[in-house]
Design a protein around this motif. Structure first.
Motif, short mmCIF file in Angstrom:
data_model
loop_
_atom_site.label_atom_id
_atom_site.label_comp_id
_atom_site.label_asym_id
_atom_site.label_seq_id
_atom_site.Cartn_x
_atom_site.Cartn_y
_atom_site.Cartn_z
N UNK A 201 -3.49 -4.92 1.14
CA UNK A 201 -2.36 -4.27 1.81
C UNK A 201 -1.05 -4.44 1.04
N UNK A 202 -1.13 -4.91 -0.21
CA UNK A 202 0.04 -4.96 -1.08
C UNK A 202 -0.07 -3.86 -2.12
N UNK A 203 0.99 -3.69 -2.91
CA UNK A 203 0.95 -2.79 -4.05
C UNK A 203 0.99 -3.61 -5.33
N UNK A 204 0.19 -3.20 -6.31
CA UNK A 204 0.16 -3.94 -7.56
C UNK A 204 0.77 -3.09 -8.67
N UNK A 205 1.51 -3.73 -9.59
CA UNK A 205 2.21 -2.97 -10.63
C UNK A 205 1.29 -2.59 -11.79
N UNK A 206 1.57 -1.45 -12.39
CA UNK A 206 0.87 -0.97 -13.58
C UNK A 206 1.92 -0.54 -14.60
N UNK A 207 1.73 -0.94 -15.84
CA UNK A 207 2.63 -0.52 -16.91
C UNK A 207 1.80 0.06 -18.04
N UNK A 208 2.22 1.21 -18.54
CA UNK A 208 1.48 1.83 -19.64
C UNK A 208 2.46 2.37 -20.68
N UNK A 209 2.03 2.33 -21.93
CA UNK A 209 2.84 2.83 -23.05
C UNK A 209 2.11 4.03 -23.64
N UNK A 210 2.78 5.18 -23.60
CA UNK A 210 2.21 6.42 -24.13
C UNK A 210 2.92 6.77 -25.43
N UNK A 251 0.40 0.87 -7.45
CA UNK A 251 -0.72 1.48 -6.75
C UNK A 251 -1.08 0.62 -5.54
N UNK A 252 -1.55 1.24 -4.46
CA UNK A 252 -1.87 0.45 -3.25
C UNK A 252 -3.22 -0.24 -3.36
N UNK A 253 -3.30 -1.43 -2.77
CA UNK A 253 -4.57 -2.17 -2.67
C UNK A 253 -5.02 -2.08 -1.23
N UNK A 254 -5.91 -1.11 -0.96
CA UNK A 254 -6.25 -0.79 0.43
C UNK A 254 -7.53 -1.43 0.93
N UNK A 255 -8.40 -1.87 0.02
CA UNK A 255 -9.65 -2.45 0.50
C UNK A 255 -10.08 -3.59 -0.41
N UNK A 256 -10.76 -4.58 0.20
CA UNK A 256 -11.19 -5.78 -0.52
C UNK A 256 -12.32 -5.43 -1.48
N UNK A 285 -9.38 -6.75 -5.50
CA UNK A 285 -8.48 -6.94 -4.35
C UNK A 285 -9.02 -8.09 -3.50
N UNK A 286 -8.18 -9.06 -3.24
CA UNK A 286 -8.57 -10.22 -2.43
C UNK A 286 -7.67 -10.29 -1.20
N UNK A 287 -8.18 -10.91 -0.15
CA UNK A 287 -7.41 -10.93 1.10
C UNK A 287 -6.71 -12.25 1.36
N UNK A 288 -6.83 -13.19 0.44
CA UNK A 288 -6.10 -14.45 0.61
C UNK A 288 -5.93 -15.13 -0.74
N UNK A 289 -4.99 -16.05 -0.80
CA UNK A 289 -4.75 -16.79 -2.03
C UNK A 289 -5.02 -18.27 -1.80
N UNK A 290 -5.34 -18.99 -2.85
CA UNK A 290 -5.58 -20.42 -2.76
C UNK A 290 -4.28 -21.16 -3.05
N UNK A 291 -3.83 -21.96 -2.10
CA UNK A 291 -2.59 -22.73 -2.24
C UNK A 291 -2.91 -24.14 -2.71
#
Length: 675
Positions: A201-210, A251-256, A285-291
């Motif tokens: 449910x977050x968005x992840x960044x993408x960078x590309x060089x053309x 881009x959206x992360x919609x499903x695990x 895509x993961x639904x939790x992080x390890x603290x």
């Protein structure tokens, strides 16, 4: 030969003659030919024995001719086929091998290179990456004390490693340039950067060089698709002055789970190479992080290094806290790393015991061992005021989890308290202590499981130097960070140990080695190297099934699947002798970096040749390299003289003379009936 030795030899001759004359002359009144022969044989025998006692030394001069070396290194990467230069490479190699004058002047040694340097002249052009710099470094190490001009048969396109343009190679390099030097109109996705993991449910960044290579103004479209759905699109205009574009989007992360994407830059009608217009990438895509909490009562470079190393995996988040700051937050963390604990950590150890939590304890010269020995029943360390430095030696039999040797013996030593640690519970040593040249049986890093919880103990500080040395060794932090990641993953997990453990990635880039590792344990959870493991693979797209055996290597089983085509696979690993198996899925992304090139990198090869006092040659004129090398007076055959000193006692034929004379004298005396 010294004058003293010559005098001894003359004296020996006189003594031998007198003894021989005394033996025969004074026993008879007249000397017959028979007795003169006996006198001569006895003289030779005595003189030879005295010579052996004197053992005069003789100098022997041996002349040898040494031809200069000529190294031929051929690019064996897939880009040679992509540029349709494989036949030209083989033709150039054949010309070198068949040139009699060149072979007469030089001792020619053949190598191929791609990812690494190999001693062979067999060409397959199957290497998936090219590292010219690594090949030159390897040749430099082998021939650093010799004259060895180097013929480099390559297109000059390097896909990873240090730029060979800045190589410190000492030998003259003569590149034979494979490939077209003509510049073509081309659009390409030069680079695409994306994190390996994203959160649900977050968005992840993408960078590309053309990049555009051409003079006219052109229009194109950049799109990103997930399956048949377009998730991003943008129209782009390039010109001779505006020849690159950096796009940054999310881009959206919609499903695990694993999400695969394809980035596509619409090619021009006249474009020759369209393979570099496409890049595939994937995000898990993961639904939790390890603290994870790193707790320390004082600041040290190790703390920042541990945070950086552990957080290299986006699934993990690290907080650096003082003991007083964690009282109300302890339940927020999956793992606590206790750095050089002292009595300020009392309530933390109480909570660990009460809640049966896992822990990673790192000790050093600031560790309060009076306190720590009282807090655990698992081990006890000698208490001394002295400090010592220890290097780590990898335990190849370590089997608690799959881990590789990072060449720990090349790492700087860790600073630690002097003394031994005694364990009162079963434990596994991952690294042994090495003091000077002595490898001890004492653990430097150990793991153990007791009362349903896991713990690791590292007996040394300045761990930050290990990460730095790992970067020097591998030109990347990845190997060390993966090592720390596996250790943290083991400690943070609360799962019960299973008898079959399979280590694999969710997805692999096509250029990387696809290696799956496994461990099998007997009923006592001891590593069992006698089992036979098989992996059954199914290509989800084609339905094709493959079955391959695992190979035992040190403390784990491995199977190399680098030959597989890009696709999604499901697999099952099964133990042959027992009904135990593990299943999973992984994806191999379609990407061949060697397909990204249109022509040879003439500029860099010319610079390399000029820098090393060599000369570069195009395919149309490379025959002149033979005359240039043959006529070059710097590469002359050298005559070497070797002077050796040999004692007479080493000359076996002297003993033969003694035996012959004595035998002949005895035989003649017996023949004539003399006693």
């Amino acid at each position: 030969m010294p004058t003293e030795t010559i005098l001894y030899i003359i004296l020996a001759g006189i003594v031998a003659l007198l003894l021989a004359l005394f033996q025969y002359k004074f026993k008879v009144k007249s000397m017959s030919k028979q007795y003169m022969l006996f006198t001569f044989l006895r003289f030779i025998t005595i003189f030879s024995v005295l010579l052996l006692l004197i053992n005069p030394k003789f100098e022997q001069l041996k002349l040898t001719t040494v031809k200069p070396k000529l190294l031929v290194a051929v690019d064996n990467s897939n880009s040679i086929v992509q540029l349709k230069q494989d036949d030209n490479a083989k033709k150039a190699l054949k010309s070198i091998r068949s040139n009699s004058e060149l072979n007469e002047k030089f001792n020619i040694e053949y190598y191929t290179f791609g990812t690494t340097l190999n001693v062979t002249d067999s060409l397959t052009f199957s290497e998936k990456q090219t590292d010219v710099s690594s090949a030159l470094e390897a040749l430099q190490d082998i021939y650093k004390d010799e004259v060895a001009p180097t013929i480099l048969i390559t297109d000059g396109n390097q896909t990873f490693g240090t730029d060979y343009e800045f190589s410190s190679y000492k030998q003259p390099v003569y590149p034979i340039i494979l490939g077209d030097t003509t510049t073509y109109v081309d659009l390409s996705i030069r680079q695409l950067n994306v994190n390996k993991y994203a959160y649900l449910k977050n968005k992840f960044p993408v960078e590309t060089i053309l990049v555009y290579n051409g003079k006219e103004t052109v229009n194109t479209t950049f799109t990103v698709t997930a399956g048949k759905q377009t998730v991003y699109s943008k129209n782009i205009t390039f010109s001779s002055t505006q020849n690159s574009e950096v796009l940054q989007f999310t881009l959206p992360a919609n499903h695990v789970g694993l999400s695969a994407y394809k980035a596509h830059l619409k090619p021009l009608e006249t474009e020759k190479n369209t393979a570099n217009n496409i890049k595939n990438f994937a995000v898990e895509v993961i639904d939790e992080t390890m603290n994870i909490a790193i707790i320390s009562s004082y600041y040290h470079p190790d703390l920042g290094m541990l945070k950086k190393s552990i957080e290299s995996n986006e699934q993990r988040s690290v907080s650096i806290l003082k003991p007083s700051e964690i009282k109300s937050k302890l339940n927020d963390f999956h793992l606590v790393i206790l750095y050089q604990p002292n009595n300020q950590f009392k309530f933390i150890f109480d909570a660990i015991k009460t809640e049966n939590r896992n822990a990673f304890i790192i000790s050093g010269v600031q560790t309060d061992w009076f306190f720590l020995n009282n807090q655990t029943k698992a081990y006890e360390h000698d208490i001394t005021p002295q400090t010592e430095i220890y290097q780590g030696v990898f335990n190849t039999n370590y089997a608690t989890f799959i881990v590789d040797d990072l060449d720990f013996e090349s790492f700087p030593p860790l600073l630690s308290t002097f003394g031994e640690v005694t364990f009162f519970t079963p434990f596994e040593t991952l690294l042994y202590k090495k003091y000077g040249n002595l490898t001890t049986e004492q653990p430097l890093l150990a793991t153990f499981e007791a009362d349903g919880r896991r713990e690791a103990l590292l007996l040394g500080e300045n761990l930050w130097q290990w990460r730095a040395q790992s970067f020097i060794n591998k030109k990347s932090f990845n190997t060390f960070d993966n090592f720390m990641g596996k250790l943290v993953q083991y400690l943070a997990s609360t799962k019960r140990k299973t008898r079959l453990v399979v280590d694999f990635e969710s997805f692999y880039e096509g250029v990387n080695n696809v290696v799956i590792k496994a461990q099998f344990f007997n009923k006592n959870y001891e590593f069992d190297g006698r089992e036979t493991l098989q992996i059954k693979l199914k290509n989800k797209e084609t339905g094709e099934e493959t079955e391959l055996p695992f190979v035992l290597k040190n403390n784990n089983y491995q199977v190399d699947l680098s030959h597989l085509l890009a696709s999604e696979y499901e697999f099952t690993v099964k133990a042959s002798n027992e009904n135990i198996s593990k299943s999973g899925t992984f994806t191999i992304l379609e990407y061949n970096v060697e397909q990204q090139f249109l022509n040879a990198n003439v500029t860099k090869l010319n610079q390399l040749a000029n820098k090393t006092s060599g000369k570069s040659y195009l395919l149309s004129s490379y025959d002149s390299i033979f005359n240039d090398l043959i006529s070059n007076k710097k590469y002359a055959t050298i005559q070497k003289s070797t002077k050796t000193t040999l004692g007479l006692i080493d000359w076996k034929y002297v003993l033969g003379i003694i035996v012959f004379c004595l035998s002949l004298e005895w035989f003649i005396r017996k023949y004539y009936g003399l006693t």
